[in-house]
Design a protein around this motif. Structure first.
Motif, PDB file in Angstrom:
ATOM      1  N   LEU A 173      88.123  78.430   2.195  1.00 18.53           N
ATOM      2  CA  LEU A 173      89.185  78.856   1.289  1.00 18.53           C
ATOM      3  C   LEU A 173      89.941  77.633   0.797  1.00 18.53           C
ATOM      4  CD1 LEU A 173      90.961  81.214   0.122  1.00 18.53           C
ATOM      5  CD2 LEU A 173      92.340  80.997   2.203  1.00 18.53           C
ATOM      6  N   ILE A 174      90.087  77.518  -0.517  1.00 17.57           N
ATOM      7  CA  ILE A 174      90.886  76.442  -1.098  1.00 17.57           C
ATOM      8  C   ILE A 174      92.045  77.090  -1.848  1.00 17.57           C
ATOM      9  CG2 ILE A 174      90.905  74.505  -2.692  1.00 17.57           C
ATOM     10  CD1 ILE A 174      87.960  74.087  -2.132  1.00 17.57           C
ATOM     11  N   GLY A 175      93.238  76.967  -1.290  1.00 18.18           N
ATOM     12  CA  GLY A 175      94.413  77.625  -1.860  1.00 18.18           C
ATOM     13  C   GLY A 175      94.630  78.983  -1.231  1.00 18.18           C
ATOM     14  N   GLY A 176      95.772  79.152  -0.561  1.00 14.30           N
ATOM     15  CA  GLY A 176      95.981  80.340   0.246  1.00 14.30           C
ATOM     16  C   GLY A 176      96.610  81.518  -0.458  1.00 14.30           C
ATOM     17  N   SER A 177      97.207  81.306  -1.653  1.00 11.33           N
ATOM     18  CA  SER A 177      97.906  82.405  -2.296  1.00 11.33           C
ATOM     19  C   SER A 177      98.088  82.120  -3.776  1.00 11.33           C
ATOM     20  CB  SER A 177      99.275  82.617  -1.642  1.00 11.33           C
ATOM     21  OG  SER A 177     100.050  83.560  -2.359  1.00 11.33           O
ATOM     22  N   ASP A 178      97.967  83.176  -4.594  1.00 13.81           N
ATOM     23  CA  ASP A 178      98.255  83.044  -6.021  1.00 13.81           C
ATOM     24  C   ASP A 178      99.702  82.632  -6.262  1.00 13.81           C
ATOM     25  OD1 ASP A 178      95.680  83.886  -6.450  1.00 13.81           O
ATOM     26  OD2 ASP A 178      96.211  85.775  -7.436  1.00 13.81           O
ATOM     27  N   SER A 179     100.584  83.016  -5.366  1.00 12.44           N
ATOM     28  CA  SER A 179     102.014  82.770  -5.577  1.00 12.44           C
ATOM     29  C   SER A 179     102.434  81.335  -5.281  1.00 12.44           C
ATOM     30  CB  SER A 179     102.840  83.733  -4.713  1.00 12.44           C
ATOM     31  OG  SER A 179     102.630  83.475  -3.337  1.00 12.44           O
ATOM     32  N   LEU A 180     101.562  80.549  -4.650  1.00 15.51           N
ATOM     33  CA  LEU A 180     101.922  79.167  -4.315  1.00 15.51           C
ATOM     34  C   LEU A 180     101.666  78.257  -5.515  1.00 15.51           C
ATOM     35  CD1 LEU A 180     100.653  78.713  -0.644  1.00 15.51           C
ATOM     36  CD2 LEU A 180     103.016  78.781  -1.445  1.00 15.51           C
ATOM     37  N   THR A 181     102.493  78.404  -6.528  1.00 15.71           N
ATOM     38  CA  THR A 181     102.319  77.596  -7.734  1.00 15.71           C
ATOM     39  C   THR A 181     102.559  76.110  -7.461  1.00 15.71           C
ATOM     40  OG1 THR A 181     104.615  78.061  -8.360  1.00 15.71           O
ATOM     41  CG2 THR A 181     102.916  79.504  -9.268  1.00 15.71           C
ATOM     42  N   SER A 182     103.176  75.791  -6.341  1.00 12.88           N
ATOM     43  CA  SER A 182     103.362  74.385  -5.958  1.00 12.88           C
ATOM     44  C   SER A 182     102.032  73.703  -5.679  1.00 12.88           C
ATOM     45  CB  SER A 182     104.260  74.286  -4.723  1.00 12.88           C
ATOM     46  OG  SER A 182     103.710  75.026  -3.641  1.00 12.88           O
ATOM     47  N   ASP A 183     100.950  74.488  -5.534  1.00 10.89           N
ATOM     48  CA  ASP A 183      99.625  73.907  -5.319  1.00 10.89           C
ATOM     49  C   ASP A 183      99.013  73.344  -6.598  1.00 10.89           C
ATOM     50  OD1 ASP A 183      99.481  74.317  -2.600  1.00 10.89           O
ATOM     51  OD2 ASP A 183      98.414  76.215  -2.737  1.00 10.89           O
ATOM     52  N   GLU A 184      99.609  73.642  -7.740  1.00  6.43           N
ATOM     53  CA  GLU A 184      99.082  73.123  -9.000  1.00  6.43           C
ATOM     54  C   GLU A 184      99.052  71.597  -8.964  1.00  6.43           C
ATOM     55  OE1 GLU A 184     101.022  74.633 -12.435  1.00  6.43           O
ATOM     56  OE2 GLU A 184     100.855  76.725 -11.824  1.00  6.43           O
ATOM     57  N   GLY A 185      97.924  71.030  -9.401  1.00  9.37           N
ATOM     58  CA  GLY A 185      97.757  69.585  -9.395  1.00  9.37           C
ATOM     59  C   GLY A 185      97.253  69.039  -8.072  1.00  9.37           C
ATOM     60  N   LYS A 186      97.091  69.902  -7.079  1.00  8.01           N
ATOM     61  CA  LYS A 186      96.597  69.489  -5.754  1.00  8.01           C
ATOM     62  C   LYS A 186      95.300  70.246  -5.465  1.00  8.01           C
ATOM     63  CE  LYS A 186     101.432  68.918  -4.439  1.00  8.01           C
ATOM     64  NZ  LYS A 186     102.546  69.420  -3.604  1.00  8.01           N
ATOM     65  N   LEU A 187      94.893  70.278  -4.207  1.00 11.75           N
ATOM     66  CA  LEU A 187      93.694  71.016  -3.784  1.00 11.75           C
ATOM     67  C   LEU A 187      92.443  70.530  -4.530  1.00 11.75           C
ATOM     68  CD1 LEU A 187      95.233  74.624  -3.685  1.00 11.75           C
ATOM     69  CD2 LEU A 187      94.927  73.046  -1.761  1.00 11.75           C
ATOM     70  N   ASN A 188      92.338  69.222  -4.727  1.00  8.24           N
ATOM     71  CA  ASN A 188      91.196  68.637  -5.422  1.00  8.24           C
ATOM     72  C   ASN A 188      90.135  68.241  -4.398  1.00  8.24           C
ATOM     73  OD1 ASN A 188      92.474  68.828  -8.028  1.00  8.24           O
ATOM     74  ND2 ASN A 188      93.794  67.155  -7.369  1.00  8.24           N
ATOM     75  N   VAL A 189      88.953  68.855  -4.532  1.00  6.13           N
ATOM     76  CA  VAL A 189      87.948  68.801  -3.470  1.00  6.13           C
ATOM     77  C   VAL A 189      86.561  68.584  -4.071  1.00  6.13           C
ATOM     78  CG1 VAL A 189      86.943  70.016  -1.492  1.00  6.13           C
ATOM     79  CG2 VAL A 189      89.344  70.416  -2.107  1.00  6.13           C
ATOM     80  N   THR A 190      85.753  67.783  -3.386  1.00 10.23           N
ATOM     81  CA  THR A 190      84.349  67.591  -3.747  1.00 10.23           C
ATOM     82  C   THR A 190      83.450  68.155  -2.654  1.00 10.23           C
ATOM     83  OG1 THR A 190      84.838  65.562  -4.977  1.00 10.23           O
ATOM     84  CG2 THR A 190      82.558  65.897  -4.274  1.00 10.23           C
ATOM     85  N   PHE A 191      82.448  68.953  -3.053  1.00  8.70           N
ATOM     86  CA  PHE A 191      81.389  69.418  -2.160  1.00  8.70           C
ATOM     87  C   PHE A 191      80.083  68.785  -2.644  1.00  8.70           C
ATOM     88  CE2 PHE A 191      84.559  72.668  -1.566  1.00  8.70           C
ATOM     89  CZ  PHE A 191      84.383  73.143  -0.271  1.00  8.70           C
ATOM     90  N   ARG A 192      79.447  68.005  -1.776  1.00  8.55           N
ATOM     91  CA  ARG A 192      78.208  67.335  -2.163  1.00  8.55           C
ATOM     92  C   ARG A 192      77.171  67.421  -1.047  1.00  8.55           C
ATOM     93  NH1 ARG A 192      76.383  62.221  -1.019  1.00  8.55           N
ATOM     94  NH2 ARG A 192      78.420  61.369  -0.435  1.00  8.55           N
ATOM     95  N   GLY A 193      75.992  67.955  -1.361  1.00  7.76           N
ATOM     96  CA  GLY A 193      74.884  67.940  -0.421  1.00  7.76           C
ATOM     97  C   GLY A 193      75.067  68.820   0.805  1.00  7.76           C
ATOM     98  N   ASN A 194      75.902  69.869   0.710  1.00  8.32           N
ATOM     99  CA  ASN A 194      76.126  70.768   1.835  1.00  8.32           C
ATOM    100  C   ASN A 194      75.141  71.935   1.799  1.00  8.32           C
ATOM    101  OD1 ASN A 194      78.845  69.600   2.847  1.00  8.32           O
ATOM    102  ND2 ASN A 194      79.188  69.914   0.671  1.00  8.32           N
ATOM    103  N   TRP A 195      74.905  72.520   2.957  1.00  9.44           N
ATOM    104  CA  TRP A 195      74.023  73.681   3.082  1.00  9.44           C
ATOM    105  C   TRP A 195      74.845  74.865   3.580  1.00  9.44           C
ATOM    106  CZ3 TRP A 195      69.128  73.931   6.740  1.00  9.44           C
ATOM    107  CH2 TRP A 195      68.452  75.140   6.507  1.00  9.44           C
ATOM    108  N   PHE A 196      74.949  75.902   2.740  1.00  6.77           N
ATOM    109  CA  PHE A 196      75.597  77.154   3.112  1.00  6.77           C
ATOM    110  C   PHE A 196      74.489  78.139   3.477  1.00  6.77           C
ATOM    111  CE2 PHE A 196      78.366  74.906   0.196  1.00  6.77           C
ATOM    112  CZ  PHE A 196      79.617  75.028   0.777  1.00  6.77           C
ATOM    113  N   GLU A 197      74.198  78.242   4.757  1.00  5.96           N
ATOM    114  CA  GLU A 197      73.085  79.061   5.226  1.00  5.96           C
ATOM    115  C   GLU A 197      73.582  80.392   5.778  1.00  5.96           C
ATOM    116  OE1 GLU A 197      69.224  78.820   8.246  1.00  5.96           O
ATOM    117  OE2 GLU A 197      70.960  77.521   8.573  1.00  5.96           O
ATOM    118  N   ASN A 198      73.153  81.477   5.149  1.00  8.95           N
ATOM    119  CA  ASN A 198      73.564  82.822   5.574  1.00  8.95           C
ATOM    120  C   ASN A 198      75.081  82.955   5.627  1.00  8.95           C
ATOM    121  OD1 ASN A 198      70.877  83.655   5.832  1.00  8.95           O
ATOM    122  ND2 ASN A 198      70.767  82.958   7.949  1.00  8.95           N
TER     123      ASN A 198
END
Length: 492
Positions: free
Chosen positions: A318-343
């Motif tokens: 989960l990235i970002g816990g609530s729609d109401s947390l507008t203070s998260d704008e401009g943050k929560l910047n994440v890269t996913f590279r080469g990961n395996w989501f199995e089942n």
């Protein structure tokens, strides 16, 4: 707390003796890996160096909970490297004896009594002014559950400090039954080459109003209580919610998670099916004892996840816990590279607000029983039960939430009994971009699928374009072999 950890420098004592050339080289190679920083151009966490600049006095080898805590506290926020040797169980007392539910439970807590007190047939018979069951439970059993949960939380949640590298030795380093917490104010953390297993919540909470709806397709569902067969207690909804992730990046910044494995181990949630009768027996109403595997919330930022293996788990990230947390704008910047989501089931990841770059990831699972947009809620309810399997239902990979800006590139989806409709799910968002991905061997046309409802268009203009590539993307067709060979603990 007694200091029991071992300084890593002592581990190579005597290695100058004859016949020790190979161990010396192996030790040197591991030292080099332990001191690695992420590349200067490797995703949103670029430049994170953790404890790579640690003095020899701040390099530790740990093999139990006490040693791990001592190492984190002894180094404070100075650069430190903590090497995990073997298996560390976080649900133990100070003598390393395992603690279980009976050890944490408040004397007044009883799960059977809890179920009876808050069963929909009892609790849901009156609705609040918001036209849903009261979500804040009250009464002796909820109070006892909370005290029990607090007892467990004090023991199994471990606060990670800034400027830290935590890395597994060899191929079998594990951290079990607990939560590493990277909180607000903590920065510059690297976690590599560890299997995280079974962050188990012994005291999940029932939320009667979670996903509750006044759906009169359900027999007896009505906002007015008439009798045992007619009223709010016959409407669908309610969920069990658990507390702990394997890793929580909760306000922390500059975090690199690399070559780790995440699994529920021998206690998957399939062992804990729904406990209430229809209509509260949906697959989603299992008694959830595991939360996310890696959740990134509350203003966390600048995170890269590379070559991790997420196994057999429902709510993955989960990235970002609530729609109401507008203070998260401009943050929560994440890269996913080469990961395996199995089942995995969902949240690969589910995003609010953040700019997320997902490329060269491998998604595998079975969508049998996943919701079908052409069926009613009741029909999907029945379908999910009839088609459920021992692994989580592959519902959606990308959760496109409020304010999110996901840039997907050259990913590979292998979804048995499913299609591109299972690869992305609109959850309040308005933007999504993909280029070069494949779903079951076919080019992924997300634009067509996500714009099936013309009243809720999804724009491919996410407002940004990635510039930080640890490795240039490989073609999606090459992703399965590449990720299988590289993702997970023991593959550094």
């Amino acid at each position: 707390m007694t200091t029991t950890f071992r300084k890593a420098a002592f581990l190579v004592a005597g290695t100058v003796l004859s016949g020790m050339i190979v161990p010396i080289l192996a030790a040197q190679a591991h030292e080099e890996i332990a001191q690695q920083a992420i590349g200067e151009n490797d995703g949103w966490a670029a430049g994170t160096d953790g404890g790579s600049k640690a003095d020899p006095s701040n390099i530790y080898t740990v093999s139990n909970r006490n040693e791990l805590l001592d190492a984190l506290q002894a180094g404070g926020n100075l650069p430190k490297i903590i090497k995990v040797e073997g298996t560390i169980n976080l649900s133990v007392d100070d003598n390393n004896n395992e603690l279980t539910q009976k050890d944490y439970a408040d004397p007044a807590y009883d799960f059977e009594a809890y179920k009876k007190a808050y069963a929909p047939a009892v609790w849901n018979v009156r609705l609040t002014d918001k036209k849903r069951p009261e979500r804040d439970l009250t009464g002796p059993q909820e109070e006892a559950r909370q005290r029990s949960a607090d007892n467990q939380k004090k023991r199994i949640v471990i606060q990670v400090t800034s400027n830290t590298t935590i890395i597994g030795l060899g191929n079998d380093a594990k951290i079990l039954k607990g939560n590493l917490f990277i909180g607000n104010g903590t920065e510059n953390v690297i976690i590599r080459n560890i299997t995280f297993e079974d962050a188990f919540d012994y005291f999940p909470a029932w939320d009667p109003g979670d996903s509750w709806s006044l759906n009169k397709n359900y027999p007896g569902c009505d906002e007015i209580y008439v009798d045992a067969d007619t009223g709010p207690q016959k409407c669908p909804g309610g969920r069990w919610n658990s507390e702990y992730d394997s890793i929580s990046i909760n306000g922390g910044k500059r975090v690199w998670l690399d070559h780790n494995t995440f699994t529920d181990g021998e206690r998957p949630d399939k062992l804990f099916p729904p406990v209430f009768p229809f209509p509260h027996n949906q697959v989603e109403q299992k008694v959830q004892h595991h939360d996310g595997q890696v959740d990134i919330t509350n203003g966390a930022d600048l995170v890269t996840l590379s070559y991790n293996h997420f196994q057999n788990h429902d709510k993955t990230s989960l990235i970002g816990g609530s729609d109401s947390l507008t203070s998260d704008e401009g943050k929560l910047n994440v890269t996913f590279r080469g990961n395996w989501f199995e089942n995995a089931g969902q949240r690969m990841p589910r995003v609010r607000y953040g700019k997320v770059h997902s490329y060269n990831n491998y998604f595998t699972g079975d969508a049998s029983g996943a919701p079908d947009a052409n069926l009613s809620v009741l029909e999907n309810h029945e379908r999910g039960i009839s088609q459920s399997k021992d692994i989580p239902i592959f519902r959606s990979a990308f959760g496109i939430g409020k304010g999110s800006a996901i840039y997907s590139e050259n990913n590979f989806f292998e979804i048995r009994n499913g299609n591109i409709g299972n690869a992305g799910n609109i959850q309040g968002g308005t933007r999504f971009f993909d280029s070069g991905s494949l779903v079951n061997g076919e080019a992924a046309d997300f634009a067509t699928v996500l714009n099936a409802d013309p009243k809720k268009p999804i724009s491919p203009d996410v407002g940004w374009k990635p510039a930080l590539y640890g490795k240039r993307p490989i073609p999606a067709k090459d992703v399965p072999d590449y990720v299988r060979a590289n993702a997970g603990a023991g593959k550094l």
